[in-house]
Each structure stands twice: as structure tokens, then as C-alpha cells.
Design an enzyme around this catalytic site. Structure first.
Site, mmCIF file in Angstrom:
data_model
loop_
_atom_site.group_PDB
_atom_site.id
_atom_site.type_symbol
_atom_site.label_atom_id
_atom_site.label_comp_id
_atom_site.label_asym_id
_atom_site.label_seq_id
_atom_site.Cartn_x
_atom_site.Cartn_y
_atom_site.Cartn_z
ATOM 1 N N ARG A 120 0.863 -1.187 0.000
ATOM 2 C CA ARG A 120 0.000 0.000 0.000
ATOM 3 C C ARG A 120 0.894 1.229 0.000
ATOM 4 N NH1 ARG A 120 -5.230 1.208 3.726
ATOM 5 N NH2 ARG A 120 -6.067 -0.113 2.076
ATOM 6 N N GLN B 256 -9.896 -4.081 -3.379
ATOM 7 C CA GLN B 256 -11.222 -3.734 -2.862
ATOM 8 C C GLN B 256 -12.298 -4.053 -3.892
ATOM 9 O OE1 GLN B 256 -12.069 -2.295 0.323
ATOM 10 N NE2 GLN B 256 -14.056 -3.006 -0.415
ATOM 11 N N ASP C 75 -17.477 6.566 -1.156
ATOM 12 C CA ASP C 75 -16.214 6.438 -0.427
ATOM 13 C C ASP C 75 -15.995 7.755 0.307
ATOM 14 O OD1 ASP C 75 -13.672 5.607 0.429
ATOM 15 O OD2 ASP C 75 -12.684 6.220 -1.435
ATOM 16 N N CYS D 189 -16.365 0.917 0.870
ATOM 17 C CA CYS D 189 -15.152 0.136 1.168
ATOM 18 C C CYS D 189 -14.756 0.232 2.634
ATOM 19 C CB CYS D 189 -14.006 0.581 0.266
ATOM 20 S SG CYS D 189 -13.443 2.272 0.538
ATOM 21 N N ARG E 245 -13.085 -9.146 1.288
ATOM 22 C CA ARG E 245 -11.667 -8.808 1.047
ATOM 23 C C ARG E 245 -10.817 -10.059 1.278
ATOM 24 N NH1 ARG E 245 -9.791 -3.590 1.537
ATOM 25 N NH2 ARG E 245 -7.869 -4.520 0.747
#
Ligand code: CP
Ligand code: NVA
Length: 326
Positions: free
Chosen positions: A103, A133, A226, A266, A294
Site C-alpha cells: 500500500r 477492494q 467512499d 469500502c 476482502r
């Protein structure tokens, strides 16, 4: 010798491969400990330059269930990024680990890592995309609606962020009718829209980019949003809280979608900002299944990438081939 397969953007899986990975996720969800693609235990590097709850736990639990060991690196914990280059880090990691899950901020950094790595590199979120995701989101929609192709998905809010880009690309890759709505100045970049349109032309998907939330919502089978303030944008909080008000997923907005439309987020969510509490905690919300998926989607992805890269034993290949047939 197989070529190493990476997962850096949503389109790193062809439409047919996406279907196979989702089939495998469903199959492995029913057999959580059957596939031991990381038996040994082999180590997977899970590196975070930004904080995480779901991504960290889903990869850690998933790697353990595949028979492996997750080595989780928190922001600032390794030499990467401040004392050592991406290429040199990749050169070391590929000698020790079987997967690199990262990430980070710049997509270009992730791509640099992949170029240098003989083991699969997986995007665990960048500024541009969050493809893991979307595997979970597509799995969740497919579980509820039976199919993806032809179903409509509306995304409202910050339409220039990683989630908007990934909804657009992964959605059309699955043949969906994707409608992205956000204010002027917060819409996907032209290059991403063009890429999505090219893929939609192959899959029968559809792309709508609009500043009108109602155009996106009209009869949609699924509605997603989101945060309005992504990681790294905290200093813009006051201004961002003003800009997206018309794009809130509220009961009034949801009423414009299909009856019983699915609600996706998410997470982490900010109730009262991008989504109201009655909607995210209401009967149409599937956010907890989405979060759980996930784990299942990423387990399938890891096993599949290792198989495709020629990095597993024959029994894992056999099980993955069986599972991906659905
Ligand atoms: N959805 C998601 O990626 O959550 P985390 O930031 O907690 O990993
Ligand atoms: N757009 C959000 C997603 C968090 C999972 C961010 O980048 O912070």
C-alpha cells in the site's frame, strides 16, 4: 518458464481471468483451508506506507490460511522510501518472500517494484487505484445479484479518487454499466475514462461520467461511495467537506436507485458525510459482507497469481484450476 503475474491495476486481469478469480474466491470461501499455495510456511511481505485495518487483517488472515506467514511492515518501519530505493528493496525481497503486497502513494512506485520483482506484486491501494477492494465488491455484488454483466453500478462522491477509478475499470471489466458522479474538478482523468471505454467496448459494459447524481442513480442495481477525504488529503478537509454535499448517499438519494439496490462502501465510513447512518446501517447495506469478502477475494487472487506465475506445487495448481471453473 512462466512469466510473473502482478496485480497493479484492475485491468491486470482480463475479463475472463476476472471471472475465474471470482469463481475461485467463491469456491475457496466454501473451503477456507483447502488451498495451501504458501505452504512451507512461505513468507509474504505486506508493506504499508499508509495506515489500514481491513487490508492488513484480510491479507494477514488470508496468507496464514494459505499456509504462509505474513510479515507486516507498518508505515516508516523499513528502509524503503527513505533509506533505500524501490529497486534495491525489490531485489532483496524477491530472494526471501513469495509475494509482495504494498500500500503506497504513487502508482509509479508500485510499477517500479513489479518490474524488478520475480514474485507477484499486489496493489493494496495507491493514490490511483484500489483493485483488491474491487475484487471484494464484485464478489459481493455477484453473490447478491447472481451476475455482474449488464448490472448497473452508481458511484457518488469524490470521483477523482482511487475508488472511483477502480469502480470504473473493474466494473466495465466485468461488463457492468458504471455511472460515476462527482462535482466538476473531481471527476476521473481523461486517460482513465478512455481506458474504461476501450474495455467496455470489449465486455459490453457502459461508462457514464456525470456531475448529476440523479443521472448516475436512476434505477441503479448497486450504489457505492467512499470517503471525501482520502489518506494524504487531510489538509484539504474543510474545503472537501463543502464540495461533495450534493453527492451524499442518503435515503433520498437511494430512493432513486432500483428497489432494494445494494449499498456498498469500502470503509472506513464517515456517517453524516458521504453516507448517512440510516443508509449504511440499513437493510440495503452489504458493507460487512463486502469487508469479509476482502479476505476471500484476496486469498483467491494470491493463489491464482502464484499458480499463473508457476510458483506453486502441482496440488495447488490442481485445486486452483478446479476452483476457478466455478
Ligand atoms: N477498505 C480498506 O482498504 O480499508 P483499510 O484502509 O482499513 O485497509
Ligand atoms: N479513498 C480512500 C480509500 C480507503 C480504503 C483512501 O485512499 O483513503
Amino acid at each position: 518458464m512462466s512469466q510473473t503475474r502482478h496485480f497493479l491495476t484492475d485491468l491486470d486481469l482480463s475479463p475472463e481471468e476476472l471471472d475465474r478469480v471470482l469463481n475461485l474466491a467463491t469456491w475457496m470461501k466454501q473451503r477456507p483451508y483447502a488451498v495451501k499455495a504458501l505452504a512451507g510456511p512461505q513468507t509474504a511481505a505486506v508493506i504499508f506506507d499508509k495506515t489500514s485495518t481491513r487490508t492488513r487483517f484480510s491479507f494477514s488472515a488470508g496468507i496464514a490460511a494459505l499456509g504462509g506467514h505474513p510479515e507486516v511492515i507498518n508505515p516508516g518501519d523499513s528502509q524503503l522510501g527513505h533509506k533505500e530505493s524501490i529497486a534495491d528493496t525489490a531485489g532483496v525481497l524477491e530472494r526471501m518472500v513469495s509475494l509482495i503486497i504494498w500500500r503506497t502513494y504513487a502508482q509509479s512506485g508500485l510499477e517500479e517494484m513489479a518490474v524488478r520483482s520475480r514474485v507477484p506484486v499486489i496493489n493494496a491501494l495507491t493514490d490511483d487505484y484500489h483493485p483488491c477492494q474491487l475484487l471484494a465488491d464484485l464478489l459481493t455484488i455477484r453473490e447478491r445479484l447472481g451476475t455482474l454483466a449488464g448490472k448497473s453500478l452508481a458511484y457518488l462522491g469524490d470521483a477523482a479518487n482511487n475508488m472511483a477509478n477502480s469502480y470504473l475499470l473493474a466494473g466495465v471489466n466485468a461488463g457492468m454499466d458504471v455511472r460515476i458522479a462527482g462535482p466538476e474538478g473531481y471527476l476521473p482523468q481523461e486517460r482513465i475514462i478512455r481506458t474504461a471505454e476501450d474495455r467496455a467496448a470489449v465486455t459490453g459494459g457502459k461508462v457514464t461520467i456525470t456531475t448529476d447524481p440523479d443521472t448516475a442513480l436512476g434505477g441503479a442495481d448497486a450504489v457505492a461511495t467512499d470517503t471525501w477525504i482520502s489518506m494524504g488529503q487531510e489538509e484539504q478537509k474543510d474545503q472537501r467537506m463543502q464540495v461533495f454535499g450534493d453527492y451524499q448517499v442518503s435515503a433520498k438519494a437511494l430512493a432513486k436507485a432500483a428497489d432494494a439496490a445494494l449499498v456498498l462502501h469500502c470503509l472506513p465510513a464517515y456517517r453524516g458525510a458521504e453516507i448517512t447512518a440510516d443508509v449504511i446501517d440499513g437493510p440495503q447495506s452489504v458493507v460487512w459482507d463486502e469487508a469479509e469478502n476482502r479476505l476471500h477475494a484476496q486469498k483467491a487472487l494470491m493463489a491464482w497469481l502464484l499458480v499463473e506465475s508457476g510458483l506453486t506445487d502441482d496440488e495447488t495448481v490442481r485445486l486452483v484450476r478446479e476452483g476457478e471453473r466455478g
